[in-house]
Design a protein around this motif. Structure first.
Motif, short mmCIF file in Angstrom:
data_model
loop_
_atom_site.label_atom_id
_atom_site.label_comp_id
_atom_site.label_asym_id
_atom_site.label_seq_id
_atom_site.Cartn_x
_atom_site.Cartn_y
_atom_site.Cartn_z
N HIS A 58 0.79 -1.26 0.14
CA HIS A 58 0.11 -0.04 -0.23
C HIS A 58 0.72 1.32 0.05
O HIS A 58 0.52 2.12 -0.71
N GLN A 61 2.40 1.74 -3.45
CA GLN A 61 1.29 2.26 -4.24
C GLN A 61 1.08 3.67 -4.23
O GLN A 61 0.56 4.38 -5.18
N ASP A 62 1.10 4.21 -2.92
CA ASP A 62 0.75 5.57 -2.65
C ASP A 62 1.93 6.46 -3.35
O ASP A 62 1.73 7.50 -3.89
#
Length: 99
Positions: A58, A61-62
């Motif tokens: 995550h 991906q940010d």
């Protein structure tokens, strides 16, 4: 009996090169299997080898969404560039077990 060094150790030897200090230009053959190259930095961009396993994380991906917002899909360097400081990227990647 020989001791084999894991690929991660080999990858650390070629983790980054500076784009502005006149060092040799890395090529696609410098990228170990299971890794991809990205450039990180706000002013001076440095090349890093990142394991493909980070693509499902995550936090990583940010960073990719941040790059998309800043550069879109047509970046002048023609490579994946993460627009954050190298220290921030290193902290995130280390926390995710990349380095």
């Amino acid at each position: 009996m020989a001791i084999r060094m894991p690929r991660i150790i080999q990858a650390r030897k070629i983790t980054s090169w500076s784009l502005s200090n006149g060092s040799r230009t890395p090529t696609y053959t410098d990228i170990p299997k299971g890794y991809f190259a990205i450039y990180v930095g706000e002013q001076e961009k440095k090349r890093h080898m990142v394991p493909v396993s980070l693509l499902s994380e995550h936090l990583f991906q940010d960073l990719l969404h941040q790059a998309e917002e800043e550069f879109g899909y047509n970046h002048p360097m023609g490579t994946l560039t993460i627009p954050c400081s190298e220290d921030v990227f290193t902290d995130i990647a280390s926390g995710l077990g990349a380095f």
